[in-house]
Write a protein that holds these residues in place. Structure first.
Motif: not given
Length: 152
Positions: A15-17, A53-62, A114-117, A126-131
């Motif tokens: 989960l991201f936000g 609009i450019a689309a960035v694939d977050l799967r790849v970025q992570l 993931t830590r870098e982003l 019950g869940r962690l949301m990463l900003a």
């Protein structure tokens, strides 16, 4: 005590936000124009009411494999440096109101891209949301190129 609204979404069941204030819109789209010689994280370009609009694939970025390009993808379109950029995500979540006091630094157990982003985290039910740090998440240049751009 201040609070802020975050638009949430999932990538690989994490989960991201991002702050609602930078979200232009959320939509499903399926016709992307490939960008030859672009980094793998660039999922393509699309036309949104006359705006490219450019689309960035977050799967790849992570650090993961690129998303399957068949069928529609969920897009979180954010405003970054006076431009609109789409974040390709797996699922859209809800908007949550979070107290600034609940913000925590990134967990020690989080490593790699993931830590870098991310800027930090919030504990939800019950869940962690990463900003997500959208400036870093939308930077598709290689590490050396990005470092060179930031130093000039």
């Amino acid at each position: 005590m201040g609070s802020r609204q975050y638009a949430t979404f999932e990538v690989d069941d994490q989960l991201f936000g991002v702050p609602v204030a930078i979200v232009q819109e959320v939509l499903s789209f399926d016709e992307y124009t490939p960008v030859p010689l672009a980094p793998q994280a660039v999922g393509g370009l699309f036309n949104l009411r006359g705006q490219v609009i450019a689309a960035v694939d977050l799967r790849v970025q992570l650090g993961g494999p690129p998303r399957d390009r068949d069928g529609p993808a969920m897009n979180v379109i954010v405003r970054q440096d006076d431009e609109s950029v789409s974040l390709l995500v797996d699922r859209i979540g809800e908007v949550v109101q979070l107290d600034d006091d609940a913000f925590e630094p990134p967990p020690d157990t989080l490593h790699g891209p993931t830590r870098e982003l991310i800027n930090g985290a919030f504990k939800l039910d019950g869940r962690l949301m990463l900003a997500l740090d959208t400036a870093r998440a939308t930077d598709t240049g290689s590490g050396a190129e990005a470092a060179e751009l930031h130093s000039s």
